[in-house]
Design a protein around this motif. Structure first.
Motif, PDB file in Angstrom:
ATOM      1  N   VAL A  49      12.091  -0.270  10.751  1.00  0.00           N
ATOM      2  CA  VAL A  49      11.019  -1.002  11.413  1.00  0.00           C
ATOM      3  C   VAL A  49       9.712  -0.317  11.029  1.00  0.00           C
ATOM      4  O   VAL A  49       9.720   0.840  10.592  1.00  0.00           O
ATOM      5  N   PRO A  50       8.567  -1.005  11.159  1.00  0.00           N
ATOM      6  CA  PRO A  50       7.309  -0.441  10.627  1.00  0.00           C
ATOM      7  C   PRO A  50       6.973   0.952  11.144  1.00  0.00           C
ATOM      8  O   PRO A  50       6.543   1.813  10.362  1.00  0.00           O
ATOM      9  N   HIS A  51       7.135   1.192  12.453  1.00  0.00           N
ATOM     10  CA  HIS A  51       6.669   2.462  12.994  1.00  0.00           C
ATOM     11  C   HIS A  51       7.552   3.645  12.619  1.00  0.00           C
ATOM     12  O   HIS A  51       7.182   4.792  12.861  1.00  0.00           O
ATOM     13  N   LYS A  52       8.718   3.390  12.000  1.00  0.00           N
ATOM     14  CA  LYS A  52       9.521   4.503  11.494  1.00  0.00           C
ATOM     15  C   LYS A  52       8.947   5.066  10.186  1.00  0.00           C
ATOM     16  O   LYS A  52       9.302   6.161   9.765  1.00  0.00           O
TER      17      LYS A  52
ATOM     18  N   PRO B 250       9.666  10.589   9.394  1.00  0.00           N
ATOM     19  CA  PRO B 250       8.231  10.318   9.289  1.00  0.00           C
ATOM     20  C   PRO B 250       7.698   9.324  10.310  1.00  0.00           C
ATOM     21  O   PRO B 250       6.607   8.774  10.153  1.00  0.00           O
ATOM     22  N   SER B 251       8.442   9.074  11.381  1.00  0.00           N
ATOM     23  CA  SER B 251       8.075   8.094  12.400  1.00  0.00           C
ATOM     24  C   SER B 251       6.722   8.416  13.029  1.00  0.00           C
ATOM     25  O   SER B 251       6.335   9.573  13.162  1.00  0.00           O
TER      26      SER B 251
ATOM     27  N   ALA C 264       9.053  16.610  10.190  1.00  0.00           N
ATOM     28  CA  ALA C 264       8.496  15.456  10.893  1.00  0.00           C
ATOM     29  C   ALA C 264       7.015  15.707  11.142  1.00  0.00           C
ATOM     30  O   ALA C 264       6.496  16.793  10.837  1.00  0.00           O
ATOM     31  N   TYR C 265       6.342  14.711  11.710  1.00  0.00           N
ATOM     32  CA  TYR C 265       4.924  14.844  12.020  1.00  0.00           C
ATOM     33  C   TYR C 265       4.729  15.481  13.398  1.00  0.00           C
ATOM     34  O   TYR C 265       5.350  15.055  14.386  1.00  0.00           O
TER      35      TYR C 265
ATOM     36  N   ARG D 176       0.345  13.135   5.816  1.00  0.00           N
ATOM     37  CA  ARG D 176       1.253  12.810   4.722  1.00  0.00           C
ATOM     38  C   ARG D 176       1.194  13.852   3.606  1.00  0.00           C
ATOM     39  O   ARG D 176       2.228  14.206   3.044  1.00  0.00           O
ATOM     40  N   ASP D 177       0.009  14.348   3.280  1.00  0.00           N
ATOM     41  CA  ASP D 177      -0.084  15.394   2.261  1.00  0.00           C
ATOM     42  C   ASP D 177       0.680  16.645   2.686  1.00  0.00           C
ATOM     43  O   ASP D 177       1.372  17.278   1.881  1.00  0.00           O
ATOM     44  N   ASP D 178       0.548  16.980   3.964  1.00  0.00           N
ATOM     45  CA  ASP D 178       1.249  18.160   4.470  1.00  0.00           C
ATOM     46  C   ASP D 178       2.757  17.905   4.511  1.00  0.00           C
ATOM     47  O   ASP D 178       3.546  18.840   4.299  1.00  0.00           O
TER      48      ASP D 178
END
Length: 373
Positions: free
Chosen positions: A202-205, A275-276, A297-298, A320-322
């Motif tokens: 799904v998009p938010h994942k 990466p959610s 993960a973030y 994302r770079d990290d």
């Protein structure tokens, strides 16, 4: 029904989906494992959720009664009707963004279960206009309607975010996720660097972020691969992203796989990515850890900052770079990968659904004013 069974306190859990629903995931597993644990502690538990083709309208599973009624939107009306008809001793209203408005019709205590706050997901799924409406209902209407109710959530981060919406922390209890014991696996760690993502598409994942990691690191790691485990309505968009980056030979979209195959894939992977944009906890993170696989993960993605102990069982990234940097760091450092993996494995062994059910039962016993069974 026997007199003994009729005298047990009854719980009606109203939820959008169950684990057999095509879009079911980790939050549904939490709901059902806790429901099963409550049955073992003497409660009568009914799960009211949406109907779908993967299961019958009425079913008993591990002592839990399932009533599947309504579709994506009518499930809310059917749930309110069930509250009126079944007259439970307590309602557990699972708010996956939208509440079930059970407080309007319940003549019993209502416990509100929130896995995570959906501020970021609304826009990603419904767009800017409808997303703003959804967030208004979640952030303004629901806290007002359920004022005075007890809340349960799965992480301290969500507890803090609920406090920001006006839900006092004194009314919110954190009940951690448990973990199903992983099955024995035949797989060995792959000789080539292998990343894995497990979850609904799904998009938010933001599975595309994991694909981007492969694109960015492919020059440095010529044999780098990504395994994507899970299904969902966003699959065509993910597949198109893979095609656009010309990574079909490096990215495998498995779709739905059974539990054994999922664990075989996890066991042979080097690093698990989550990466959610937001997770209440992140069951897949702990499942990967049970196989000695660290996750990245973030940091801002909610409960993942608790399911991952940063620098001890996995790594958290700022952006994302990290994310790319942290994955590259783990791929390059086998000693670090191993130490994080072993620490994660030891921590995963401490999570048990019986602990979750115990904690939830304590909340219910306080709410209904009865001793725990």
């Amino acid at each position: 029904m026997s007199r003994e069974r009729a005298n047990r306190p009854s719980v009606l859990l109203v939820n959008w989906r169950d684990t057999r629903h095509p879009e079911g995931g980790g939050s549904e597993r939490f709901n059902e494992r806790v429901a099963e644990g409550l049955v073992r502690r003497g409660y009568r538990v009914t799960v009211q959720c949406a109907a779908h083709d993967n299961a019958p309208a009425d079913e008993w599973v591990d002592g839990v009664r399932f009533r599947r009624r309504g579709g994506r939107w009518t499930v809310y009306l059917r749930a309110m009707a069930a509250v009126l008809r079944l007259r439970p001793d307590v309602v557990v209203d699972v708010q996956a963004g939208l509440p079930f408005f059970s407080r309007l019709v319940a003549r019993c205590p209502v416990v509100t279960l929130v896995h995570h706050v959906h501020r970021e997901q609304w826009r990603a799924v419904l767009g800017p206009v409808l997303g703003r409406v959804g967030w208004w209902v979640e952030s303004r209407v629901a806290p007002l309607l359920y004022r005075g109710c007890r809340y349960v959530t799965v992480s301290e981060q969500t507890r803090r975010e609920l406090a920001g919406l006006g839900v006092a922390t004194a009314r919110t209890t954190v009940v951690r996720n448990g973990l199903d014991a992983p099955p024995p696996v035949r797989a060995q760690r792959d000789p080539d660097p292998t990343l894995v993502v497990v979850g609904r598409l799904v998009p938010h994942k933001r599975v595309e972020h994991a694909v981007d990691v492969v694109a960015r690191l492919s020059g440095r790691w010529p044999k780098l691969r990504l395994e994507v485990v899970g299904h969902g309505w966003w699959l065509p968009q993910v597949a198109e992203h893979v095609r656009r980056l010309d990574l079909a030979d490096r990215v495998t979209l498995h779709g739905f796989v059974d539990e054994q195959d999922k664990h075989e894939i996890l066991a042979r992977s080097w690093v698990h990515l989550c990466p959610s944009v937001k997770e209440g906890w992140g069951i897949a993170i702990v499942e990967a850890a049970a196989h000695g696989v660290p996750s990245v993960a973030y940091h801002a993605a909610g409960g993942v900052a608790e399911s991952i102990v940063d620098g001890q069982t996995g790594l958290l990234a700022a952006d994302r770079d990290d994310l790319v940097r942290q994955v590259d760091r783990l791929l390059a450092a086998e000693d670090l990968r191993t130490s994080l993996g072993e620490a994660g494995r030891a921590r995963a062994a401490t999570f048990a659904w019986e602990h979750s059910a115990d904690a939830f039962a304590r909340v219910l016993s306080e709410v209904v004013g009865q001793r725990r069974f």
